[in-house]
Scaffold this active site. Structure first.
Site, PDB file in Angstrom:
ATOM      1  N   ARG A 126       0.923  -1.182   0.043  1.00 49.74           N
ATOM      2  CA  ARG A 126       0.106  -0.031  -0.099  1.00 49.74           C
ATOM      3  C   ARG A 126       0.929   1.277  -0.050  1.00 49.74           C
ATOM      4  O   ARG A 126       2.133   1.180   0.254  1.00 49.74           O
ATOM      5  CB  ARG A 126      -0.760  -0.050   1.102  1.00 49.74           C
ATOM      6  CG  ARG A 126      -0.232   0.215   2.700  1.00 49.74           C
ATOM      7  CD  ARG A 126      -1.279   0.290   3.705  1.00 49.74           C
ATOM      8  NE  ARG A 126      -0.651   0.315   5.036  1.00 49.74           N
ATOM      9  CZ  ARG A 126      -1.224   0.584   6.120  1.00 49.74           C
ATOM     10  NH1 ARG A 126      -2.436   0.086   6.223  1.00 49.74           N
ATOM     11  NH2 ARG A 126      -0.466   0.594   7.174  1.00 49.74           N
ATOM     12  N   ASN A 164      -4.901   8.226   4.230  1.00 46.32           N
ATOM     13  CA  ASN A 164      -4.431   7.550   5.064  1.00 46.32           C
ATOM     14  C   ASN A 164      -2.989   7.457   5.644  1.00 46.32           C
ATOM     15  O   ASN A 164      -2.181   7.112   4.926  1.00 46.32           O
ATOM     16  CB  ASN A 164      -4.727   5.757   5.012  1.00 46.32           C
ATOM     17  CG  ASN A 164      -4.575   5.332   6.539  1.00 46.32           C
ATOM     18  OD1 ASN A 164      -5.641   5.358   7.382  1.00 46.32           O
ATOM     19  ND2 ASN A 164      -4.051   4.331   6.864  1.00 46.32           N
ATOM     20  N   GLU A 165      -2.680   8.071   6.749  1.00 43.50           N
ATOM     21  CA  GLU A 165      -1.303   8.281   7.401  1.00 43.50           C
ATOM     22  C   GLU A 165      -0.398   8.601   6.119  1.00 43.50           C
ATOM     23  O   GLU A 165       0.625   7.753   5.707  1.00 43.50           O
ATOM     24  CB  GLU A 165      -0.896   6.886   7.763  1.00 43.50           C
ATOM     25  CG  GLU A 165      -1.546   6.610   9.208  1.00 43.50           C
ATOM     26  CD  GLU A 165      -0.976   5.300  10.049  1.00 43.50           C
ATOM     27  OE1 GLU A 165      -0.521   4.546   9.130  1.00 43.50           O
ATOM     28  OE2 GLU A 165      -1.424   5.162  11.164  1.00 43.50           O
ATOM     29  N   GLU A 317      -7.472   5.715  15.328  1.00 42.01           N
ATOM     30  CA  GLU A 317      -6.989   4.167  15.381  1.00 42.01           C
ATOM     31  C   GLU A 317      -6.289   3.817  16.636  1.00 42.01           C
ATOM     32  O   GLU A 317      -5.633   4.561  17.154  1.00 42.01           O
ATOM     33  CB  GLU A 317      -6.077   3.721  14.243  1.00 42.01           C
ATOM     34  CG  GLU A 317      -6.750   3.949  12.852  1.00 42.01           C
ATOM     35  CD  GLU A 317      -5.712   3.380  11.894  1.00 42.01           C
ATOM     36  OE1 GLU A 317      -4.676   2.593  12.096  1.00 42.01           O
ATOM     37  OE2 GLU A 317      -5.763   3.733  10.629  1.00 42.01           O
ATOM     38  N   TRP A 325       2.810  -5.568  13.672  1.00 46.16           N
ATOM     39  CA  TRP A 325       4.154  -5.360  13.006  1.00 46.16           C
ATOM     40  C   TRP A 325       5.067  -4.985  13.962  1.00 46.16           C
ATOM     41  O   TRP A 325       6.308  -4.419  13.613  1.00 46.16           O
ATOM     42  CB  TRP A 325       3.730  -3.854  12.320  1.00 46.16           C
ATOM     43  CG  TRP A 325       2.606  -3.005  13.037  1.00 46.16           C
ATOM     44  CD1 TRP A 325       1.504  -3.092  12.652  1.00 46.16           C
ATOM     45  CD2 TRP A 325       2.814  -2.181  14.059  1.00 46.16           C
ATOM     46  NE1 TRP A 325       0.762  -2.013  13.766  1.00 46.16           N
ATOM     47  CE2 TRP A 325       1.806  -1.454  14.359  1.00 46.16           C
ATOM     48  CE3 TRP A 325       4.129  -1.716  14.722  1.00 46.16           C
ATOM     49  CZ2 TRP A 325       1.927  -0.454  15.447  1.00 46.16           C
ATOM     50  CZ3 TRP A 325       4.121  -0.844  15.864  1.00 46.16           C
ATOM     51  CH2 TRP A 325       2.743  -0.075  16.214  1.00 46.16           C
ATOM     52  N   GLU A 365      -2.788  -8.244   7.277  1.00 45.10           N
ATOM     53  CA  GLU A 365      -3.059  -7.855   8.911  1.00 45.10           C
ATOM     54  C   GLU A 365      -4.149  -8.724   9.403  1.00 45.10           C
ATOM     55  O   GLU A 365      -4.762  -8.278  10.266  1.00 45.10           O
ATOM     56  CB  GLU A 365      -3.541  -6.174   8.893  1.00 45.10           C
ATOM     57  CG  GLU A 365      -2.384  -5.264   8.506  1.00 45.10           C
ATOM     58  CD  GLU A 365      -2.575  -3.921   8.616  1.00 45.10           C
ATOM     59  OE1 GLU A 365      -3.962  -3.599   8.516  1.00 45.10           O
ATOM     60  OE2 GLU A 365      -1.626  -3.009   8.907  1.00 45.10           O
ATOM     61  N   LYS A 366      -3.838  -9.924   9.018  1.00 47.54           N
ATOM     62  CA  LYS A 366      -4.868 -10.958   9.743  1.00 47.54           C
ATOM     63  C   LYS A 366      -4.683 -11.410  11.050  1.00 47.54           C
ATOM     64  O   LYS A 366      -5.515 -11.850  11.735  1.00 47.54           O
ATOM     65  CB  LYS A 366      -5.153 -12.239   8.596  1.00 47.54           C
ATOM     66  CG  LYS A 366      -3.959 -12.974   8.513  1.00 47.54           C
ATOM     67  CD  LYS A 366      -3.961 -13.851   7.616  1.00 47.54           C
ATOM     68  CE  LYS A 366      -2.576 -14.607   7.231  1.00 47.54           C
ATOM     69  NZ  LYS A 366      -1.691 -13.862   6.520  1.00 47.54           N
ATOM     70  N   PHE A 367      -3.435 -11.029  11.425  1.00 49.36           N
ATOM     71  CA  PHE A 367      -3.199 -11.181  12.803  1.00 49.36           C
ATOM     72  C   PHE A 367      -3.238 -10.176  13.881  1.00 49.36           C
ATOM     73  O   PHE A 367      -2.696  -9.952  14.797  1.00 49.36           O
ATOM     74  CB  PHE A 367      -1.815 -11.986  12.976  1.00 49.36           C
ATOM     75  CG  PHE A 367      -1.922 -13.379  12.218  1.00 49.36           C
ATOM     76  CD1 PHE A 367      -2.807 -14.611  12.877  1.00 49.36           C
ATOM     77  CD2 PHE A 367      -1.006 -13.582  11.302  1.00 49.36           C
ATOM     78  CE1 PHE A 367      -2.657 -15.630  12.370  1.00 49.36           C
ATOM     79  CE2 PHE A 367      -1.261 -15.069  10.736  1.00 49.36           C
ATOM     80  CZ  PHE A 367      -2.090 -15.951  11.486  1.00 49.36           C
ATOM     81  N   HIS A 368      -3.503  -8.939  13.192  1.00 51.24           N
ATOM     82  CA  HIS A 368      -3.772  -7.676  13.805  1.00 51.24           C
ATOM     83  C   HIS A 368      -5.159  -7.714  14.411  1.00 51.24           C
ATOM     84  O   HIS A 368      -6.092  -8.206  13.552  1.00 51.24           O
ATOM     85  CB  HIS A 368      -3.491  -6.458  12.885  1.00 51.24           C
ATOM     86  CG  HIS A 368      -3.682  -5.214  13.494  1.00 51.24           C
ATOM     87  ND1 HIS A 368      -4.718  -4.693  13.958  1.00 51.24           N
ATOM     88  CD2 HIS A 368      -2.444  -4.024  13.639  1.00 51.24           C
ATOM     89  CE1 HIS A 368      -4.239  -3.632  14.450  1.00 51.24           C
ATOM     90  NE2 HIS A 368      -3.002  -3.098  14.395  1.00 51.24           N
TER      91      HIS A 368
HETATM   92  C1  GAL Z   1      -2.064   2.094  10.877  1.00 48.30           C
HETATM   93  C2  GAL Z   1      -3.066   2.173   9.574  1.00 48.30           C
HETATM   94  C3  GAL Z   1      -4.124   1.017   9.485  1.00 48.30           C
HETATM   95  C4  GAL Z   1      -3.421  -0.402   9.870  1.00 48.30           C
HETATM   96  C5  GAL Z   1      -2.999  -0.067  11.440  1.00 48.30           C
HETATM   97  C6  GAL Z   1      -2.329  -1.257  12.064  1.00 48.30           C
HETATM   98  O1  GAL Z   1      -0.940   2.622  10.596  1.00 48.30           O
HETATM   99  O2  GAL Z   1      -3.576   3.177   9.231  1.00 48.30           O
HETATM  100  O3  GAL Z   1      -4.485   0.864   8.143  1.00 48.30           O
HETATM  101  O4  GAL Z   1      -2.609  -0.721   8.961  1.00 48.30           O
HETATM  102  O5  GAL Z   1      -2.027   0.543  11.133  1.00 48.30           O
HETATM  103  O6  GAL Z   1      -1.733  -1.082  13.091  1.00 48.30           O
END
Ligand code: GAL
Length: 664
Positions: A126, A164-165, A317, A325, A365-368
């Protein structure tokens, strides 16, 4: 059911209050395109169950909305917007421009950014867009225009979320051309640029604008002023992308607020400058649940975001459980999600949101974690989310209220950028670490802090601290001097006032006016310390840095060993203090607490246990217990606890991660 959000145009400027309408927002990023439509109905049921009143849609939906160049597929989003409206859930609609569809990079390689080594950042992840690409900007404007036109009058729409960010750099050719344009505007002539960049060093004098490049892979150190300007340029270019989209959505919905979510204390964009262009300042916050100082890291970012917003802000968020991560990703122990969510409210948030609503089963991000984890409705995560939603409903009266701080911490991105250059004396004395150390000292002393820019009006603060402002403009220096002249107390840390805005060292190694202010006669040498090394001083140990200086100040604490034995480490001259080393945490806390008390800045409550954070927001007193063992807090008088509905007289006991919100 929550009433449907209002979208009637009003003449008042759009703010967060336009979207909250006296409530606290609760919800998160909702990415329903990852799920079959049956799941959407299940989502709505669970959202209502959890008290969700706001979702962010469309953050990463570009390929779905524009499957082929110029084509549009809004049908699925129409259905979702309607579904949210029927459920009484407001929509923060995102422009999807942070993740261009694969066709864009394939058909238009000029949209892909390059790093300093010339490597392309391909699609497949992304944020693979170049801020300088005219093609990218054209596509981004077109999809934004169509989204805004289509949903402008949709009753579910409450706010816009741009991109986004923002965080991409680009060292490629189109960015190089844009960098030259930016430099021409800043400097006007090549002579001025050569002077500002000190190109006499290493034979770097430019004879044509076309010879100037972004800092690319070089044999040895890049020119630091070029690197500094490239950071400024990058922040400005990303801001241009934001503004282009903001202006489009504003044209369609002048009555609705616009935001873009910052990363916490992120080096890439000058958040002071950006915040001026936002109706709502929002941030993403992910402290490590295992970090002993995670709550303080949260408090720092919350204080900074509130200061940028100059009022209530949005936690866009956070994670309901683990992120994915870090090297090792820990879940949030029982009660921590609630504690940190309420901490954000205490420190000024009017919106508590998560990434993301439902945990993904596929993708990077399936484990987030999500608000609904893989364990589903019965899982502990969702059960805790439900509790938080219910409790936030009891706190709506806090919405829109402010926080008063007596202490300001100064921070400036340009100074940080200049201080982080290669070729400096120590990589150990890292700017954000120093900033955290000073905030921590004040936080642990239970003093409420704002952040401010060195050029901001500081008159309302009893105490201003400058953990490190390596580069200061003349205006900023004038501002600090005026603050002290008008009766303020100022404490500066080492490496402050060293350079000007071009990263040119000021004569004498520190600005002469500041030296005079602190009573420094000569600054002979900087003596950085190795990792873990300490230097003995009068009553404390210093870390990271020390300085060999001669002073004529009103009061000094001296170095007590080594080369600097007997020389001043800490100076006070009138109401101005200078710390030429970073005292160990306890000592810094003690010193700042003493100075604050002399300056008339009071802790939120006297006699607070170490693990309890206290914040006054409006007339409410928030007590947040970061420890696991029960503690008793003395709160003289009779109060009503909004969370339990109980009356509290003189003292309250808080259990593991307990929170109380007391109204007198
Ligand atoms: C942020 C991002 C989200 C997601 C999240 C995971 O930095 O805006 O899309 O990736 O982190 O922690």
């Amino acid at each position: 059911m929550t009433p449907a959000p209002e979208t009637e145009p009003t003449s008042a400027p759009a703010t967060l209050a336009t979207a909250t309408r006296g409530r606290l927002l609760f919800g998160g990023d909702y990415n329903p395109e990852q799920w079959p439509e049956e799941t959407w109905h299940e989502d709505v049921r669970l959202m209502k169950d959890a008290g969700v009143n706001s979702v962010t849609l469309g953050v990463f939906s570009w390929a779905k909305l524009e499957p082929q160049p110029g084509e549009r597929d809004f049908g699925w989003l129409d259905r979702l917007m309607d579904l949210m409206h029927e459920a009484g859930i407001g929509v923060v609609l995102a422009t999807p421009t942070s993740a261009p569809p694969p066709w864009m990079g394939r058909l238009h390689p000029d949209t892909l950014p390059r790093d300093a080594d010339g490597r392309i950042e391909w699609w497949g992840g992304r944020q693979h867009f170049s801020h300088s690409s005219a093609t990218y900007r054209r596509y981004a404007a077109a999809i934004t225009e169509d989204l805004a036109a289509r949903y402008a009058s949709h009753p579910a729409l409450t706010m816009w979320h741009i991109n986004n960010e923002y965080c991409t750099f680009d060292h490629g050719d189109e960015a190089a051309a844009a960098f030259r344009r930016w430099l021409r505007e800043r400097y006007g002539t090549l002579d001025a640029l050569n002077t500002a960049w000190g190109t006499a060093f290493w034979s770097q004098g430019y004879d044509t604008w076309d010879g100037i490049l972004p800092p690319r892979h070089a044999h040895y150190l890049n020119n630091p002023s070029q690197v500094l300007d490239f950071r400024r340029f990058t922040s400005d270019m990303l801001l241009e992308c934001y503004l282009a989209e903001r202006d489009i959505v504003r044209r369609h919905t002048p009555h609705l607020p616009v935001t873009t979510n910052f990363m916490p204390l992120w080096i890439g964009v000058d958040a002071w400058r950006w915040a001026e262009e936002e109706d709502v300042v929002s941030v993403d916050l992910y402290p490590d649940p295992r970090d002993r100082l995670g709550a303080q890291q949260g408090a720092l970012v919350q204080d900074m975001t509130r200061s940028q917003a100059r009022g209530p802000w949005m936690l866009m968020e956070q994670a309901a459980g683990p992120v994915n991560w870090r090297g090792v990703n820990h879940p949030k122990p029982r009660g921590l999600n609630r504690l940190w969510s309420l901490q954000a409210v205490a420190r000024g948030a009017d919106a508590v949101c998560y990434f993301q609503w439902r945990q993904s089963r596929q993708g990077a991000e399936k484990f987030h974690s999500g608000m609904v984890s893989h364990a589903g409705e019965e899982g502990r995560t969702f059960q805790e989310v439900k509790r938080i939603g219910a409790e936030l409903r009891r706190l709506h009266e806090v919405s829109g209220t402010g926080i008063t701080a007596d202490v300001a911490i100064l921070h400036d991105w340009h100074s940080w950028w200049a201080a982080t250059q290669d070729g400096r004396l120590s990589t150990e004395a890292d700017h954000p670490d120093v900033l955290r150390a000073w905030h921590r000292a004040l936080w642990q002393a239970h003093l409420t802090t704002d952040f401010a820019h060195p050029e901001h009006d500081l008159g309302r603060y009893k105490l201003v601290v400058v953990p490190q402002a390596y580069a200061l403009t003349d205006t900023a220096i004038g501002n600090l001097l005026a603050y002290v002249a008008q009766g303020g107390t100022l404490v500066c840390g080492f490496l402050t006032g060293v350079a000007d805005q071009d990263d040119r060292v000021r004569p004498g190694g520190m600005d002469a006016r500041l030296r005079e202010l602190f009573g420094i006669r000569t600054l002979h040498e900087w003596w950085p310390l190795d990792a873990g090394e300490t230097v003995e001083c009068d009553g404390f140990r210093g870390t990271l840095w020390s300085e060999e200086l001669e002073a004529e100040a009103d009061e000094t604490l001296a170095y007590k060993a080594g080369e600097l034995d007997g020389l001043p480490a800490v100076l006070r001259n009138g109401r101005a203090w200078y710390l030429s080393t970073l005292p160990e945490p306890e000592a810094l806390r003690g010193l700042l607490a003493r100075i604050a008390s002399e300056a008339g800045a009071r802790p939120v409550l006297d006699g607070l246990p170490a693990d309890v954070e206290a914040v006054r927001r409006g007339e409410l007193l928030f007590l947040l217990h970061h420890g696991r063992e029960p503690v008793t807090v003395t709160v003289p008088g009779t109060h009503h606890d909004l969370l339990t509905g109980e009356t509290v007289t003189d003292r309250i006991t808080l259990g593991r991660h307990g929170v109380a919100v007391l109204r007198p």
